[in-house]
Design an enzyme around this catalytic site. Structure first.
Site, PDB file in Angstrom:
ATOM      1  N   LYS A 192      20.470 -22.922 -76.387  1.00 33.76           N
ATOM      2  CA  LYS A 192      20.630 -21.574 -75.843  1.00 33.76           C
ATOM      3  C   LYS A 192      19.987 -21.445 -74.466  1.00 33.76           C
ATOM      4  CE  LYS A 192      21.582 -18.691 -79.847  1.00 33.76           C
ATOM      5  NZ  LYS A 192      21.229 -17.477 -80.592  1.00 33.76           N
ATOM      6  N   LYS A 247      32.034 -26.968 -82.230  1.00 31.89           N
ATOM      7  CA  LYS A 247      32.023 -26.000 -83.312  1.00 31.89           C
ATOM      8  C   LYS A 247      32.845 -24.771 -82.934  1.00 31.89           C
ATOM      9  CE  LYS A 247      28.819 -23.229 -85.763  1.00 31.89           C
ATOM     10  NZ  LYS A 247      27.523 -22.604 -85.842  1.00 31.89           N
ATOM     11  N   LYS A 270      32.725 -17.837 -81.234  1.00 30.85           N
ATOM     12  CA  LYS A 270      33.387 -16.684 -80.605  1.00 30.85           C
ATOM     13  C   LYS A 270      32.991 -16.550 -79.145  1.00 30.85           C
ATOM     14  CE  LYS A 270      30.186 -14.252 -83.327  1.00 30.85           C
ATOM     15  NZ  LYS A 270      30.159 -13.768 -84.683  1.00 30.85           N
TER      16      LYS A 270
END
Ligand code: TRP
Length: 332
Positions: free
Chosen positions: A115, A197, A200
């Site tokens: 992240k 993966k 969204k």
């Protein structure tokens, strides 16, 4: 009579609509677990703000996430369902746990590293301490089992370590939780790049299926899904695209690989992709219908969440006061 069953806790972030990946890896298991466990489920909106959110969008996504969980089979009569920020004990326990978590442990979290790369302009303290808040979520309710996708396993293991460390330092306080990982389809891959993966946040909308995508959108995305060379429907390492579609189809229909391979023997990828799309539509259509009904009755949804938060606060307050006493905080 006290509930003798083991407790399950899990949380999901209200970041827009859930994907097929969230459904397969997490949400679809949560309803059935109610038969066996005492379940507590939370929409973790406090986790969501580690990444910058539009307030109005976060508010809307929070209700939508709760509605989607209810539509997917969580029964508020059987389980507790609540919004994280409505239970102040999460933030309060988080501080005590932070003082029992090492900088080095947090630095090793792979999700933090990922992240930080993705949000290089906003590597805030919350992003770093996020696993502590997650540990607080779990430990407040003395959960035994934590159903999560594989990507959250490391965080649950950190929660275990924190629980054990606290128990050793202050005497037995927390149940030491374990990750509950479903093997089949723990990870659904992108429809456009089977090495990544399904997410969204993918800039390519064809890469993921959202749980509220219209049937024709779902079908279109599957028709465009990347497959592999050769024309055979068979699971193989060098066929990651087809293997991912087989996983999805298997979960949606309950068929195993052998049955799927037999069903599509001698047929092309086109037929197969259409069947996979249809299988997802068949599962999502009734969920979408309930979702619409739940969102249309906002007062009832708010009532369910208010009641859930009350139940959660009762349990959480008990744990927190025990923790405060053990660490030596006075109470007047
Ligand atoms: N971190 C989890 C995720 O991003 C969500 C989460 C927050 C969670 N608190 C939790 C999951 C507690 C299980 C238990 O998917």
């Amino acid at each position: 009579m006290a509930d003798q069953r083991e407790r399950v806790f899990s949380g999901i972030q209200p970041s827009g609509t859930f994907t097929l990946g969230n459904y397969v890896g997490a949400v679809r298991h949560w309803g059935p677990l109610q038969a066996e466990y005492d379940c507590i489920y939370s929409v973790v909106n406090m986790h969501a703000i580690t990444v910058r959110q539009q307030p109005a969008a976060l508010r809307k996504a929070t209700y939508e996430a709760a509605a989607m969980l209810l539509a997917s089979g969580i029964d508020p009569e059987q389980s507790v369902i609540f919004i994280q920020s409505e239970v102040p004990q999460h933030a309060e326990l988080s501080w005590v746990l932070a003082c029992n978590t090492m900088f080095g442990e947090l630095s090793r979290m792979t999700q933090f590293k990922d992240k930080s790369k993705k949000n290089a302009d906003n590597i805030n303290g919350g992003l770093f301490t996020y696993p502590i808040l997650m540990a607080a979520d779990i430990l407040l309710y003395n959960a035994h089992q934590v159903p999560v996708g594989v990507d959250q396993k490391q965080h649950v293991e950190l929660s275990r370590d924190i629980a054990q460390r606290f128990n050793n330092a202050y005497s037995d306080t927390f149940v030491v939780p374990a990750p509950l990982i479903q093997k089949q389809g723990a990870k659904v891959m992108s429809l456009q790049d089977p090495a990544a993966k399904m997410s969204k946040s993918d800039p390519n909308e064809n890469a993921y299926v959202a749980m509220d995508d219209a049937p024709e959108v779902i079908m279109r995305k599957f028709k465009r899904a990347v497959t592999d060379s050769g024309g055979e429907v068979r699971r193989a390492e060098d066929k990651p695209g087809v293997s991912n579609l087989m996983t999805i189809y298997g979960i949606m229909t309950g068929k195993d690989d052998a049955a799927i391979e037999a069903e599509f023997a001698g047929r092309g990828y086109g037929d197969f992709k259409e069947a996979v799309g249809q299988s997802v539509i068949d599962v999502f259509t009734p969920i979408q219908q309930r979702y619409g009904e739940i969102l249309a009755d906002k007062a009832e949804l708010e009532r369910i969440l208010r009641e859930g938060a009350e139940k959660a606060r009762r349990i959480a307050a008990k744990t927190l006061s025990k923790v405060y006493r053990k660490v030596g905080f006075v109470s007047n």
